[in-house]
Design a protein around this motif. Structure first.
Motif, PDB file in Angstrom:
ATOM      1  N   SER A  80       0.029  -2.843   7.532  1.00 32.30           N
ATOM      2  CA  SER A  80      -0.943  -2.230   6.621  1.00 32.30           C
ATOM      3  C   SER A  80      -1.966  -3.210   6.061  1.00 32.30           C
ATOM      4  O   SER A  80      -2.879  -2.786   5.363  1.00 32.30           O
TER       5      SER A  80
ATOM      6  N   GLY B 107       0.791  -1.223   0.000  1.00 31.33           N
ATOM      7  CA  GLY B 107       0.000   0.000   0.000  1.00 31.33           C
ATOM      8  C   GLY B 107       0.825   1.276   0.000  1.00 31.33           C
ATOM      9  O   GLY B 107       0.316   2.348   0.336  1.00 31.33           O
TER      10      GLY B 107
ATOM     11  N   ASP C  82       6.431   9.138  -6.190  1.00 29.44           N
ATOM     12  CA  ASP C  82       6.426   7.685  -6.299  1.00 29.44           C
ATOM     13  C   ASP C  82       7.634   7.313  -7.154  1.00 29.44           C
ATOM     14  O   ASP C  82       7.690   7.659  -8.335  1.00 29.44           O
TER      15      ASP C  82
ATOM     16  N   PRO D  89      -6.945   2.212   5.143  1.00 31.32           N
ATOM     17  CA  PRO D  89      -5.896   3.180   4.817  1.00 31.32           C
ATOM     18  C   PRO D  89      -5.846   4.393   5.740  1.00 31.32           C
ATOM     19  O   PRO D  89      -4.766   4.820   6.149  1.00 31.32           O
TER      20      PRO D  89
ATOM     21  N   SER E 188       2.031   3.269  -2.432  1.00 28.72           N
ATOM     22  CA  SER E 188       1.537   4.348  -3.299  1.00 28.72           C
ATOM     23  C   SER E 188       0.244   4.945  -2.769  1.00 28.72           C
ATOM     24  O   SER E 188       0.084   6.167  -2.715  1.00 28.72           O
ATOM     25  N   THR E 189      -0.669   4.108  -2.362  1.00 24.54           N
ATOM     26  CA  THR E 189      -1.959   4.572  -1.841  1.00 24.54           C
ATOM     27  C   THR E 189      -1.772   5.384  -0.573  1.00 24.54           C
ATOM     28  O   THR E 189      -2.308   6.493  -0.436  1.00 24.54           O
ATOM     29  N   LEU E 190      -0.997   4.841   0.367  1.00 26.30           N
ATOM     30  CA  LEU E 190      -0.820   5.526   1.641  1.00 26.30           C
ATOM     31  C   LEU E 190       0.033   6.779   1.508  1.00 26.30           C
ATOM     32  O   LEU E 190      -0.183   7.761   2.227  1.00 26.30           O
TER      33      LEU E 190
ATOM     34  N   LEU F 216      -2.329   9.524   0.436  1.00 22.08           N
ATOM     35  CA  LEU F 216      -3.192   9.941   1.551  1.00 22.08           C
ATOM     36  C   LEU F 216      -2.408  10.717   2.607  1.00 22.08           C
ATOM     37  O   LEU F 216      -2.881  11.745   3.111  1.00 22.08           O
TER      38      LEU F 216
END
Length: 176
Positions: free
Chosen positions: A158, A24, A42, A163, A26-28, A31
């Motif tokens: 995670s 996770g 990234d 998230p 990239s997602t986190l 956020l």
């Protein structure tokens, strides 16, 4: 300005996320950056933009060693502050890259268990996942876990955690 986890002011640092593919990052990172009001980088996307090719294609064309050097060069060359960096999972193999991340601010290991990793990674070729010769996906997981732990200032599990809750854990962990 208050000092951060590593003695820098919050305006002078970045937060780097490391961990296995599917953890996770990239997602986190997106956020967390939004919560902090910082930029989000990234490294996988930076490599693709720099080389004009997908990671899977680069890995196939360059081979493992050259790809790892490229990844290390991109990370070591980052000049960042007030940003959250999502790294590629294999960044842990580059000592210069790890040193650069640690010098820039807190390094957060996003930890997932082996079954979650195996379920999320799917076909390693589709994700440009680095699997050294002679290792299985489980072997890569076992090899990397202690490297991530050693490089991290903070570890956050995670998998199985929403998230937003992960972001809260990171924020609490990096507070002065």
């Amino acid at each position: 300005m208050q000092p951060s986890l590593l003695g820098r002011t919050s305006d002078e640092r970045c937060v780097s996320l490391i961990g296995m593919a599917g953890a996770g990052k990239s997602t986190l990172a997106a956020l967390l950056a939004r919560r902090l009001g910082w930029a989000c980088l990234d490294t996988d996307r930076l490599i693709e933009a720099t080389c004009g090719a997908r990671l899977a294609d680069l890995l196939a064309r360059l081979g493992l060693e050259a790809f790892l050097r490229l990844e290390e060069d991109v990370v070591a060359g980052l000049s960042v502050r007030r940003c959250v960096v999502a790294t590629g999972g294999s960044v842990i193999y580059g000592p210069r890259a790890v040193a650069r991340l640690k010098a820039s601010g807190p390094v957060v290991h996003l930890d997932i268990d082996l079954p979650t990793f195996l379920a999320r990674v799917g076909d390693p070729g589709e994700r440009a996942f680095v699997v050294p010769k002679g290792l299985t996906l489980a072997g890569v997981y076992a090899e990397r876990q202690p490297l991530y732990a050693a490089a991290a200032d903070l570890t956050v599990v995670s998998c199985g955690v929403p998230p937003d809750a992960c972001v809260e854990q990171i924020l609490q962990g990096i507070k002065p």
